[in-house]
Design a protein around this motif. Sequence first.
Motif, short mmCIF file in Angstrom:
data_model
loop_
_atom_site.label_atom_id
_atom_site.label_comp_id
_atom_site.label_asym_id
_atom_site.label_seq_id
_atom_site.Cartn_x
_atom_site.Cartn_y
_atom_site.Cartn_z
N PHE A 137 0.92 -1.15 -0.09
CA PHE A 137 -0.03 -0.05 0.03
C PHE A 137 0.90 1.16 0.02
CE2 PHE A 137 -2.14 3.59 2.01
CZ PHE A 137 -3.30 3.68 1.27
N GLY A 138 1.83 1.31 0.75
CA GLY A 138 2.60 2.58 1.18
C GLY A 138 3.53 2.83 -0.05
N LYS A 139 3.74 1.96 -1.06
CA LYS A 139 4.51 2.06 -1.99
C LYS A 139 3.69 2.46 -3.27
CE LYS A 139 7.07 2.86 -4.63
NZ LYS A 139 8.09 3.91 -4.66
N PHE A 140 2.55 1.59 -3.50
CA PHE A 140 1.93 1.67 -4.79
C PHE A 140 0.58 2.76 -4.81
CE2 PHE A 140 4.26 -2.39 -5.20
CZ PHE A 140 5.24 -1.89 -6.36
N PHE A 141 0.12 3.22 -3.71
CA PHE A 141 -0.92 4.05 -3.54
C PHE A 141 -0.55 5.43 -4.41
CE2 PHE A 141 -3.47 7.09 -0.65
CZ PHE A 141 -4.81 6.84 -1.25
N HIS A 142 -1.53 5.62 -5.17
CA HIS A 142 -1.76 6.72 -6.13
C HIS A 142 -0.24 6.61 -7.07
CE1 HIS A 142 -2.42 10.53 -8.06
NE2 HIS A 142 -1.54 11.14 -7.48
N GLN A 143 0.18 5.42 -7.32
CA GLN A 143 1.14 5.22 -8.36
C GLN A 143 2.54 5.73 -7.57
OE1 GLN A 143 -2.12 5.88 -9.26
NE2 GLN A 143 -1.50 7.66 -10.49
N GLY A 144 2.62 5.64 -6.22
CA GLY A 144 3.75 6.21 -5.62
C GLY A 144 4.02 7.42 -5.68
N GLN A 145 3.01 8.41 -6.25
CA GLN A 145 3.46 9.85 -6.50
C GLN A 145 2.97 10.55 -5.37
OE1 GLN A 145 2.81 10.52 -11.20
NE2 GLN A 145 0.98 9.84 -10.06
N CYS A 172 4.85 12.54 -1.72
CA CYS A 172 6.08 12.68 -1.08
C CYS A 172 6.42 11.88 0.14
CB CYS A 172 6.11 14.10 -0.69
SG CYS A 172 4.61 14.52 0.66
N ILE A 173 5.43 11.29 1.02
CA ILE A 173 5.40 10.38 2.02
C ILE A 173 5.30 8.67 1.65
CG2 ILE A 173 4.98 11.97 3.91
CD1 ILE A 173 2.09 11.02 3.64
N ALA A 174 5.30 8.48 0.39
CA ALA A 174 5.38 7.34 -0.29
C ALA A 174 6.52 6.26 0.30
CB ALA A 174 5.15 7.20 -1.88
N THR A 175 6.56 5.08 0.49
CA THR A 175 7.53 4.30 0.95
C THR A 175 8.68 4.20 -0.31
OG1 THR A 175 6.03 2.87 2.20
CG2 THR A 175 8.10 1.89 1.27
N ASN A 176 9.71 4.66 -0.06
CA ASN A 176 10.76 4.62 -1.28
C ASN A 176 11.76 3.57 -1.07
OD1 ASN A 176 11.02 6.47 -3.50
ND2 ASN A 176 13.17 6.73 -2.57
N ARG A 177 12.37 3.32 0.34
CA ARG A 177 13.44 2.14 0.49
C ARG A 177 12.71 1.25 1.38
NH1 ARG A 177 17.99 5.15 3.17
NH2 ARG A 177 16.30 6.38 3.88
N ILE A 178 12.75 0.15 1.13
CA ILE A 178 12.17 -1.21 2.09
C ILE A 178 13.25 -1.82 2.41
CG2 ILE A 178 10.60 -3.04 2.14
CD1 ILE A 178 9.05 -2.00 -0.08
N ILE A 179 13.44 -1.40 3.64
CA ILE A 179 14.75 -2.41 4.52
C ILE A 179 14.36 -3.52 4.98
CG2 ILE A 179 16.77 -1.63 6.00
CD1 ILE A 179 16.25 1.38 5.22
N VAL A 180 14.93 -4.57 5.16
CA VAL A 180 14.49 -5.80 5.48
C VAL A 180 15.50 -6.78 5.92
CG1 VAL A 180 13.08 -7.98 5.17
CG2 VAL A 180 12.56 -5.89 3.63
N ASP A 181 15.46 -7.24 7.14
CA ASP A 181 16.42 -7.99 7.84
C ASP A 181 16.65 -9.28 7.05
OD1 ASP A 181 17.29 -10.41 9.68
OD2 ASP A 181 17.56 -8.43 10.95
N ARG A 182 17.87 -9.65 6.97
CA ARG A 182 18.07 -10.86 6.16
C ARG A 182 17.44 -12.02 6.51
NH1 ARG A 182 22.05 -9.61 2.18
NH2 ARG A 182 23.29 -8.04 2.75
N LYS A 183 17.01 -12.12 7.80
CA LYS A 183 16.53 -13.43 8.38
C LYS A 183 15.06 -13.52 7.77
CE LYS A 183 18.87 -12.94 12.85
NZ LYS A 183 19.30 -11.72 12.67
#
Length: 490
Positions: A281-289, A291-302
């Motif tokens: 949702f945070g990435k693709f809502f309104h095509q990602g256009q 300013c507060i859209a998710t831009n970098r998804i940082i995920v623990d390797r586990k």
Amino acid sequence: MSEVTVKYPSWNKQYIGGEWKEGSSDKFLTVENPYNGEILTKIKLANKQDIDEAYKIAKEAQKSWADVPAYEKISLMERVAALFAERREEIVNLLIEESGSSRIKAGVEVDCCIADIKEALKYPLMMNTTMFPSNVPGKENRVYRIPVGVIGMISPWNWPLYLSIRGVAPAIAAGNSIVLKTASLTPITGGLIIAKIFEDAGIPKGIFSVVVADPGEIGDYMVEHPIPRVISFTGSTEVGRRIGEIAGKNLKKAALELGGNNAFIVLDDADIDEAVSAAVFGKFFHQGQICIATNRIIVDRKVYPQFVDKFKKLTEKIKVGNPADPDTIIGPMISKKQVDKLTKILDDCVKEGAKVILRGKVEGNLMWPSIVIDVTNDMTIAQTELFGPVATIIPVDNEEEAIKIANDSDFGLSGAVFSGSLERGIRVAKQIETGMIHVNDQTVNVDPGAPFGGEKASGLGRYCGAEWAIDDFTTVKWVSVQNEYRQWPF
């Protein structure tokens, strides 16, 4: 040669000093539907002469408006909120046609506007006087909170209605007048429909003006003009820096909400299904256009392989197409220029070592979602505010590295942290250098009572939440009163 059909010929005027009139420029603006290219309206643009007129009328009108009783201002804002609610479907359709908003996003935007207008009802009652004693015998001190006067506002195209309203409503409610320059891509929803509603609600002439102008023709005149004391701007950091520089040079206050490179952190104890749903949702809502859209998804390797697999599967289910279709999630990008920019970024990221596991097709201004994994934070794609349906996923070894990478950015607007422990999530959230961050939620959040704004290159000041935002729309004046004769040393 047949004349081109214009869908909304009535939206062809500027709103200056309470009058609908043609702009004074020789240039015309054609406003198109980004999905199908349909011509919505043609507007004769404003020039410096029109901006000067709007500011001068605003200055005169504000003197009387400041003295209007608080409850009359509140009544005006209540009528404005009611009209927005009455015309909700009309405005939703305009947002779909002019900005490419999905029906879901357009509805959310109108509702956010109504909520912010209702929050603005607080401002007239906050224009208070504080009294306190002095160390000088017989003296009393008074501090009056008063309007700043005239505000110049420049709003963007991505959430045109809301990002205008959140400045217009509190500015007017606090007793100011305001001149709004709306984005050329979205002049109807970014300003003209707002002006019409305020006019129908009975706002006095001159308090609110809307100009539609070519930045190449007017230059920095909106900011440089001597009348406005506050400049409110939402847009890119590059432009925001210039506006801040000009405002500072002219000793004006600048309220700036700028770009974001918002981090969405997934810790090793997170509920992956919940995190994936929120991230999509945070990435693709309104095509990602956004300013507060998710831009970098940082995920623990586990949990990285599991997250990536589920994120891809959910992303592939997203419907792309006509934004008027209630089932559409991703509608058109605002312009071909934005499409080309993202296409190049996708091409270049592979050269830097990233892996594209989902490459969305492109049809006109429509972009299907793409997913890029194995990204490192020094890559161009990770350091760029993407403003489109491209998800970037960065693996990290632990919580400490996640925090370090999240903070390794010039920006600090929004963020999110997912954890199975709320206390851990809060502890991590407090370490992220950002103006807003959300635990076990995504990055796209607006609350009318909460302060909205960023740190670092993401801006100055706060919108929303009258308790915090009032400082951008008012100033204070100290008046001391000597009630008895004062003894002087000479």
